[in-house]
Design a protein around this motif. Structure first.
Motif, PDB file in Angstrom:
ATOM      1  N   SER A 164       0.838  -1.189   0.000  1.00 26.40           N
ATOM      2  CA  SER A 164       0.000   0.000   0.000  1.00 26.40           C
ATOM      3  C   SER A 164       0.875   1.241   0.000  1.00 26.40           C
ATOM      4  O   SER A 164       2.019   1.207   0.449  1.00 26.40           O
ATOM      5  CB  SER A 164      -0.902   0.007   1.236  1.00 26.40           C
ATOM      6  OG  SER A 164      -1.574   1.243   1.390  1.00 26.40           O
ATOM      7  N   GLU A 165       0.326   2.320  -0.517  1.00 22.79           N
ATOM      8  CA  GLU A 165       1.003   3.611  -0.426  1.00 22.79           C
ATOM      9  C   GLU A 165       0.864   4.204   0.977  1.00 22.79           C
ATOM     10  O   GLU A 165       1.559   5.160   1.322  1.00 22.79           O
ATOM     11  CB  GLU A 165       0.413   4.594  -1.447  1.00 22.79           C
ATOM     12  CG  GLU A 165       0.501   4.153  -2.897  1.00 22.79           C
ATOM     13  CD  GLU A 165       1.935   4.125  -3.399  1.00 22.79           C
ATOM     14  OE1 GLU A 165       2.753   4.940  -2.921  1.00 22.79           O
ATOM     15  OE2 GLU A 165       2.246   3.282  -4.261  1.00 22.79           O
ATOM     16  N   LEU A 166      -0.028   3.631   1.768  1.00 24.88           N
ATOM     17  CA  LEU A 166      -0.268   4.105   3.127  1.00 24.88           C
ATOM     18  C   LEU A 166       0.626   3.367   4.110  1.00 24.88           C
ATOM     19  O   LEU A 166       1.161   2.296   3.815  1.00 24.88           O
ATOM     20  CB  LEU A 166      -1.734   3.905   3.497  1.00 24.88           C
ATOM     21  CG  LEU A 166      -2.760   4.574   2.572  1.00 24.88           C
ATOM     22  CD1 LEU A 166      -4.172   4.212   3.010  1.00 24.88           C
ATOM     23  CD2 LEU A 166      -2.554   6.081   2.531  1.00 24.88           C
ATOM     24  N   LEU A 167       0.791   3.934   5.301  1.00 26.06           N
ATOM     25  CA  LEU A 167       1.607   3.336   6.351  1.00 26.06           C
ATOM     26  C   LEU A 167       0.713   2.515   7.265  1.00 26.06           C
ATOM     27  O   LEU A 167      -0.082   3.061   8.030  1.00 26.06           O
ATOM     28  CB  LEU A 167       2.337   4.424   7.146  1.00 26.06           C
ATOM     29  CG  LEU A 167       3.220   5.371   6.327  1.00 26.06           C
ATOM     30  CD1 LEU A 167       3.915   6.371   7.246  1.00 26.06           C
ATOM     31  CD2 LEU A 167       4.238   4.605   5.505  1.00 26.06           C
ATOM     32  N   SER A 168       0.837   1.206   7.174  1.00 25.20           N
ATOM     33  CA  SER A 168      -0.015   0.314   7.955  1.00 25.20           C
ATOM     34  C   SER A 168       0.373   0.338   9.428  1.00 25.20           C
ATOM     35  O   SER A 168       1.544   0.367   9.786  1.00 25.20           O
ATOM     36  CB  SER A 168       0.104  -1.119   7.423  1.00 25.20           C
ATOM     37  OG  SER A 168      -0.553  -2.027   8.292  1.00 25.20           O
ATOM     38  N   GLU A 169      -0.644   0.303  10.276  1.00 20.99           N
ATOM     39  CA  GLU A 169      -0.396   0.231  11.717  1.00 20.99           C
ATOM     40  C   GLU A 169       0.041  -1.171  12.135  1.00 20.99           C
ATOM     41  O   GLU A 169       0.563  -1.356  13.233  1.00 20.99           O
ATOM     42  CB  GLU A 169      -1.663   0.634  12.479  1.00 20.99           C
ATOM     43  CG  GLU A 169      -2.050   2.099  12.285  1.00 20.99           C
ATOM     44  CD  GLU A 169      -3.267   2.483  13.089  1.00 20.99           C
ATOM     45  OE1 GLU A 169      -3.834   1.578  13.769  1.00 20.99           O
ATOM     46  OE2 GLU A 169      -3.668   3.658  13.059  1.00 20.99           O
ATOM     47  N   ASN A 170      -0.154  -2.142  11.266  1.00 26.33           N
ATOM     48  CA  ASN A 170       0.227  -3.526  11.570  1.00 26.33           C
ATOM     49  C   ASN A 170       1.606  -3.859  11.019  1.00 26.33           C
ATOM     50  O   ASN A 170       1.887  -5.004  10.666  1.00 26.33           O
ATOM     51  CB  ASN A 170      -0.811  -4.486  10.976  1.00 26.33           C
ATOM     52  CG  ASN A 170      -2.188  -4.285  11.556  1.00 26.33           C
ATOM     53  OD1 ASN A 170      -2.322  -4.085  12.770  1.00 26.33           O
ATOM     54  ND2 ASN A 170      -3.203  -4.324  10.722  1.00 26.33           N
ATOM     55  N   ALA A 171       2.470  -2.857  10.961  1.00 28.44           N
ATOM     56  CA  ALA A 171       3.827  -3.045  10.447  1.00 28.44           C
ATOM     57  C   ALA A 171       4.795  -2.276  11.327  1.00 28.44           C
ATOM     58  O   ALA A 171       4.399  -1.395  12.098  1.00 28.44           O
ATOM     59  CB  ALA A 171       3.921  -2.557   9.004  1.00 28.44           C
ATOM     60  N   GLN A 215       6.982   0.625  11.860  1.00 33.02           N
ATOM     61  CA  GLN A 215       6.955   1.954  11.243  1.00 33.02           C
ATOM     62  C   GLN A 215       8.276   2.668  11.497  1.00 33.02           C
ATOM     63  O   GLN A 215       8.737   2.754  12.639  1.00 33.02           O
ATOM     64  CB  GLN A 215       5.788   2.759  11.795  1.00 33.02           C
ATOM     65  CG  GLN A 215       4.444   2.114  11.504  1.00 33.02           C
ATOM     66  CD  GLN A 215       3.272   3.046  11.788  1.00 33.02           C
ATOM     67  OE1 GLN A 215       3.450   4.241  11.996  1.00 33.02           O
ATOM     68  NE2 GLN A 215       2.081   2.498  11.783  1.00 33.02           N
ATOM     69  N   LEU A 216       8.842   3.212  10.421  1.00 34.48           N
ATOM     70  CA  LEU A 216      10.129   3.902  10.525  1.00 34.48           C
ATOM     71  C   LEU A 216      10.354   4.764   9.291  1.00 34.48           C
ATOM     72  O   LEU A 216       9.695   4.583   8.259  1.00 34.48           O
ATOM     73  CB  LEU A 216      11.269   2.899  10.682  1.00 34.48           C
ATOM     74  CG  LEU A 216      11.678   2.004   9.506  1.00 34.48           C
ATOM     75  CD1 LEU A 216      12.904   1.175   9.885  1.00 34.48           C
ATOM     76  CD2 LEU A 216      10.583   1.087   9.010  1.00 34.48           C
ATOM     77  N   GLY A 243       6.561  -0.599  16.574  1.00 36.73           N
ATOM     78  CA  GLY A 243       5.911  -1.815  16.115  1.00 36.73           C
ATOM     79  C   GLY A 243       5.672  -2.753  17.271  1.00 36.73           C
ATOM     80  O   GLY A 243       6.056  -2.477  18.409  1.00 36.73           O
ATOM     81  N   ASN A 244       5.038  -3.884  16.975  1.00 39.57           N
ATOM     82  CA  ASN A 244       4.786  -4.823  18.057  1.00 39.57           C
ATOM     83  C   ASN A 244       6.052  -5.604  18.381  1.00 39.57           C
ATOM     84  O   ASN A 244       6.976  -5.708  17.567  1.00 39.57           O
ATOM     85  CB  ASN A 244       3.610  -5.751  17.722  1.00 39.57           C
ATOM     86  CG  ASN A 244       3.921  -6.696  16.574  1.00 39.57           C
ATOM     87  OD1 ASN A 244       4.863  -7.482  16.641  1.00 39.57           O
ATOM     88  ND2 ASN A 244       3.118  -6.624  15.517  1.00 39.57           N
ATOM     89  N   ALA A 245       6.090  -6.150  19.558  1.00 38.08           N
ATOM     90  CA  ALA A 245       7.298  -6.796  20.068  1.00 38.08           C
ATOM     91  C   ALA A 245       7.735  -7.981  19.209  1.00 38.08           C
ATOM     92  O   ALA A 245       8.929  -8.227  19.036  1.00 38.08           O
ATOM     93  CB  ALA A 245       7.069  -7.244  21.512  1.00 38.08           C
ATOM     94  N   VAL A 246       6.760  -8.715  18.654  1.00 36.27           N
ATOM     95  CA  VAL A 246       7.091  -9.893  17.850  1.00 36.27           C
ATOM     96  C   VAL A 246       7.808  -9.481  16.570  1.00 36.27           C
ATOM     97  O   VAL A 246       8.820 -10.078  16.182  1.00 36.27           O
ATOM     98  CB  VAL A 246       5.814 -10.700  17.519  1.00 36.27           C
ATOM     99  CG1 VAL A 246       6.141 -11.840  16.557  1.00 36.27           C
ATOM    100  CG2 VAL A 246       5.188 -11.239  18.796  1.00 36.27           C
ATOM    101  N   GLU A 247       7.299  -8.459  15.889  1.00 34.31           N
ATOM    102  CA  GLU A 247       7.910  -7.983  14.638  1.00 34.31           C
ATOM    103  C   GLU A 247       9.311  -7.438  14.886  1.00 34.31           C
ATOM    104  O   GLU A 247      10.244  -7.695  14.105  1.00 34.31           O
ATOM    105  CB  GLU A 247       7.031  -6.901  14.011  1.00 34.31           C
ATOM    106  CG  GLU A 247       5.718  -7.397  13.448  1.00 34.31           C
ATOM    107  CD  GLU A 247       5.832  -7.792  11.976  1.00 34.31           C
ATOM    108  OE1 GLU A 247       6.962  -7.804  11.448  1.00 34.31           O
ATOM    109  OE2 GLU A 247       4.783  -8.091  11.377  1.00 34.31           O
ATOM    110  N   ILE A 248       9.488  -6.686  15.955  1.00 37.50           N
ATOM    111  CA  ILE A 248      10.793  -6.097  16.242  1.00 37.50           C
ATOM    112  C   ILE A 248      11.794  -7.185  16.644  1.00 37.50           C
ATOM    113  O   ILE A 248      12.971  -7.137  16.247  1.00 37.50           O
ATOM    114  CB  ILE A 248      10.662  -5.002  17.317  1.00 37.50           C
ATOM    115  CG1 ILE A 248       9.841  -3.836  16.756  1.00 37.50           C
ATOM    116  CG2 ILE A 248      12.047  -4.511  17.762  1.00 37.50           C
ATOM    117  CD1 ILE A 248       9.491  -2.773  17.749  1.00 37.50           C
ATOM    118  N   ALA A 249      11.333  -8.179  17.384  1.00 40.73           N
ATOM    119  CA  ALA A 249      12.211  -9.302  17.728  1.00 40.73           C
ATOM    120  C   ALA A 249      12.625 -10.060  16.475  1.00 40.73           C
ATOM    121  O   ALA A 249      13.777 -10.520  16.352  1.00 40.73           O
ATOM    122  CB  ALA A 249      11.502 -10.235  18.704  1.00 40.73           C
TER     123      ALA A 249
END
Length: 407
Positions: free
Chosen positions: A348-355, A357-358, A384-390
């Protein structure tokens, strides 16, 4: 060709080089001797031949300029085409009109067209280039060691030979070093034409009025394993560059420096920020300064990620990237690694909240390894959420970039 308020953007011709040098001299207030100025002009004119020099003109007068040079760099073992930015400047009476930002956008488009998906530059203003999408990716260490603090390492089986700085063994050592060292410029790339390679080695220390000298360390099998560029001036020893492929070569090169202790009072040097100079000396109470050095920018997020050497065979992560300069980097990307094969899709061209973000700046410093995901989360540079960052922390290669060049 582009126009703005009576000005025209176009490529700078070779016969307009004098205007380019005048602009650089004014902007950076260089004070040069006639001979040094001639060398500087010659060096820049050769770079203009190889790169893309573009500028804004008011009639026939050059008022703003930028130069984009073709290089290659090692990113965690992967060879990337890199666009090197230099010769940046605008006359103050033309500032505030967005001329430089438009030149930067044009350069980024050129790099993208040439499949150069990362860009390096030396920042004369870190805040300015951060706003344009670059971020710090390497440090430099400047040090001073007294003659009484110089080390001596006994029991080495190799030997030192003083050689011409352009000796083939020096070039060979650097080529081997660049192949295994993350972040560095590949000076001997076959992608460069042969003349550009020769010019780069020739001009690396062109602004010196003192003869550059070189020494090579050879192991007991007579294989070259390290080199040192240095100068001796006014009873001081200056290390311009030290490159070694193994610990024995490092020790041998420092033994060579120490052999000059009766001739000099101090040794001054500079090296990559990864080099623990003080820690490696028996007397570590030396003067040492670490400073930010080069900055990097990701030119095309999708293409950079496609080539990136992630760790792990099967995973998926989402990155929501913002870039205020170029639109093609804005949006949410999904990176899928399956059986070691990387695919990247812009969702998407938009910034998803489920990703995660940076900004594109944070993405560059993270993927190049200057700062890790957990640290960037801590200082609120990514979210982001802890799982994605880990997951990010686990799949990104470890290693702070090394960069010792200047252009």
């Amino acid at each position: 060709m582009n126009q703005r308020k009576g000005l025209v953007m176009r490529e700078i011709r070779v016969d307009e080089m004098a205007q380019s040098i005048d602009l650089l001299n004014y902007v950076f207030q260089m004070s040069m001797s006639i001979n040094k100025d001639r060398r500087f002009v010659n060096a820049k004119s050769k770079q203009f031949d190889e790169g893309h020099a573009i500028g804004w003109f008011d009639g026939t007068q050059l008022v703003s300029q930028i130069l984009n040079l073709p290089f290659q760099v090692n990113v965690h073992g992967k060879l990337y085409e890199m666009g090197g930015i230099t010769a940046v400047g605008t006359y103050p009476e033309y500032s505030g009109h967005g001329l430089m930002e438009s030149l930067i956008m044009e350069c980024l488009q050129q790099m993208r067209n040439e499949q150069r998906y990362v860009s390096y530059l030396f920042p004369y203003s870190i805040p300015y280039y951060r706003k344009k999408g670059w971020e710090i990716m390497s440090d430099i260490v400047e040090f001073q060691v007294k003659d009484t603090q110089l080390p001596h390492y006994p029991g080495l089986n190799g030997k030192i030979r003083r050689v011409d700085p352009k000796h083939e063994d020096v070039v060979t050592i650097y080529a081997r070093y660049a192949k295994k060292t993350h972040g560095v410029m590949v000076r001997n790339s076959i992608a460069w034409n042969e003349k550009f390679q020769e010019d780069f080695w020739e001009e690396k220390f062109i602004d010196s009025d003192v003869k550059l000298q070189a020494a090579v360390y050879y192991d007991e099998d007579d294989d070259p394993q390290g080199y040192l560029f240095y100068r001796i001036m006014e009873e001081n020893y200056y290390i311009d560059e030290i490159v070694y492929l193994q610990e024995e070569a490092r020790k041998g090169l420092w033994n060579f420096v120490s052999a000059h202790s009766s001739m000099v009072y101090n040794v001054y040097g500079k090296t990559t920020g990864n080099e623990a100079v003080a820690f490696l000396l028996e007397d570590s109470e030396i003067i040492q300064k670490v400073s930010p050095y080069f900055m990097a920018r990701i030119v095309d997020v999708k293409e950079f990620l496609l080539r990136y050497p992630f760790i792990g065979n099967n995973f998926q992560l989402r990155l929501a990237v913002s870039d205020r300069i170029v639109a093609w980097n804005n949006g949410t990307f999904i990176v899928t690694v399956k059986d070691g094969e990387v695919s990247v899709e812009k969702l998407s061209e938009l910034l998803s909240e489920n990703a995660v973000q940076l900004t594109v700046q944070t993405l560059a410093t993270m993927l190049l390894g200057y700062k890790r995901p957990y640290y960037l989360e801590k200082i609120e540079r990514l979210h982001g959420n802890a799982v994605e960052i880990a997951l990010l922390e686990a799949v990104l290669p470890v290693g702070i970039p090394t960069f010792i060049d200047y252009f």
